[in-house]
Design a protein around this motif. Structure first.
Motif, mmCIF file in Angstrom:
data_model
loop_
_atom_site.group_PDB
_atom_site.id
_atom_site.type_symbol
_atom_site.label_atom_id
_atom_site.label_comp_id
_atom_site.label_asym_id
_atom_site.label_seq_id
_atom_site.Cartn_x
_atom_site.Cartn_y
_atom_site.Cartn_z
ATOM 1 N N MET A 22 0.205 -1.066 -0.087
ATOM 2 C CA MET A 22 0.175 0.160 -0.237
ATOM 3 C C MET A 22 1.127 1.464 -0.237
ATOM 4 O O MET A 22 2.072 1.292 0.510
ATOM 5 N N THR A 23 0.225 2.186 -0.500
ATOM 6 C CA THR A 23 0.597 3.617 -0.480
ATOM 7 C C THR A 23 0.228 4.665 0.321
ATOM 8 O O THR A 23 -0.931 4.384 0.040
ATOM 9 N N PRO A 24 0.532 5.565 0.806
ATOM 10 C CA PRO A 24 -0.637 6.539 0.849
ATOM 11 C C PRO A 24 -1.978 7.023 -0.061
ATOM 12 O O PRO A 24 -0.880 7.560 -0.833
ATOM 13 N N SER A 25 -2.540 7.757 1.305
ATOM 14 C CA SER A 25 -3.767 8.051 -0.458
ATOM 15 C C SER A 25 -3.145 10.037 -0.276
ATOM 16 O O SER A 25 -2.378 10.289 0.867
ATOM 17 N N ALA A 26 -3.958 9.969 -0.325
ATOM 18 C CA ALA A 26 -4.289 11.669 -0.874
ATOM 19 C C ALA A 26 -4.494 11.986 0.777
ATOM 20 O O ALA A 26 -4.447 13.000 0.677
ATOM 21 N N ALA A 41 6.684 8.324 2.037
ATOM 22 C CA ALA A 41 7.123 6.172 1.669
ATOM 23 C C ALA A 41 7.720 5.933 2.049
ATOM 24 O O ALA A 41 7.407 4.735 1.798
ATOM 25 N N SER A 42 8.769 6.259 3.048
ATOM 26 C CA SER A 42 9.653 6.073 3.536
ATOM 27 C C SER A 42 8.931 4.985 4.690
ATOM 28 O O SER A 42 8.699 4.121 5.390
ATOM 29 N N PHE A 43 8.033 5.861 6.167
ATOM 30 C CA PHE A 43 7.205 4.937 6.734
ATOM 31 C C PHE A 43 5.694 4.262 6.287
ATOM 32 O O PHE A 43 5.680 2.995 6.871
ATOM 33 N N ALA A 44 5.447 4.548 5.023
ATOM 34 C CA ALA A 44 4.652 3.742 4.641
ATOM 35 C C ALA A 44 5.501 2.317 4.108
ATOM 36 O O ALA A 44 4.678 1.153 4.831
ATOM 37 N N THR A 45 6.107 2.284 4.043
ATOM 38 C CA THR A 45 6.777 0.839 3.548
ATOM 39 C C THR A 45 7.982 0.200 5.339
ATOM 40 O O THR A 45 7.130 -0.977 5.593
ATOM 41 N N GLN A 46 7.938 1.282 6.079
ATOM 42 C CA GLN A 46 7.821 0.776 7.980
ATOM 43 C C GLN A 46 6.630 0.270 8.340
ATOM 44 O O GLN A 46 6.432 0.030 9.087
ATOM 45 N N VAL A 47 5.852 1.078 7.750
ATOM 46 C CA VAL A 47 4.347 0.953 8.525
ATOM 47 C C VAL A 47 3.774 -0.803 7.591
ATOM 48 O O VAL A 47 3.247 -1.674 8.534
#
Length: 153
Positions: A1-5, A70-76
């Protein structure tokens, strides 16, 4: 998943791109909770490269936010593992981790309850994270309420 708007907007709403100078650039400022470290610039960016005297353009602020999210999304995503997670839950967890740090998310009851599928209790856990330096901050209380609302939507 990636962060949405929705995630990006939530982070921007609560982080703000603060301390804009007359020339349109942004100057680093001390943490409002501690009055010192961590120093912050742009959309809530902290790190070894952010210290007193740092000045960034709007473009630098926006680019760093995209990179950091993007980095936080990967870690989450790694912290969540295989737990069922919808986009709104993911976005709320990324916003939370961006603000409190990935280590705090990993050790939280919030994450434990999410991974256990107890989404109702996980949602209530956001409210516990409204303090800085031991003091309740109204801005954090509002942010945690917005994250909990997004998580539950």
């Amino acid at each position: 998943m990636t962060p949405s708007a929705a995630c990006i907007q939530l982070v921007q709403r609560f982080e703000g791109c603060a301390k804009k100078q007359a020339d349109g650039r942004f100057v680093a400022y001390p943490d409002p909770g501690t009055g010192g470290d961590p120093w912050t610039v742009g959309w809530g960016t902290t790190g070894a490269d952010v210290k007193p005297g740092v000045i960034w353009s709007q473009q630098q602020c926006d680019a760093r936010l995209a990179k950091d999210l993007a980095s936080f999304a990967t870690q989450v995503a790694a912290a969540i593992g295989t737990a069922l997670t919808n986009q709104h839950q993911f976005d709320a967890l990324v916003s939370f981790a961006y603000n409190v740090g990935i280590g705090n998310l990993k050790g939280s009851t919030l994450l434990k309850q999410h991974k256990a599928g107890d989404y109702a209790d996980a949602r209530t856990q956001f409210a516990r994270w409204n303090k800085a330096a031991g003091r309740v901050l109204p801005g954090l209380t509002k942010r945690r309420a917005a994250e909990a609302a997004l998580y539950g939507s």
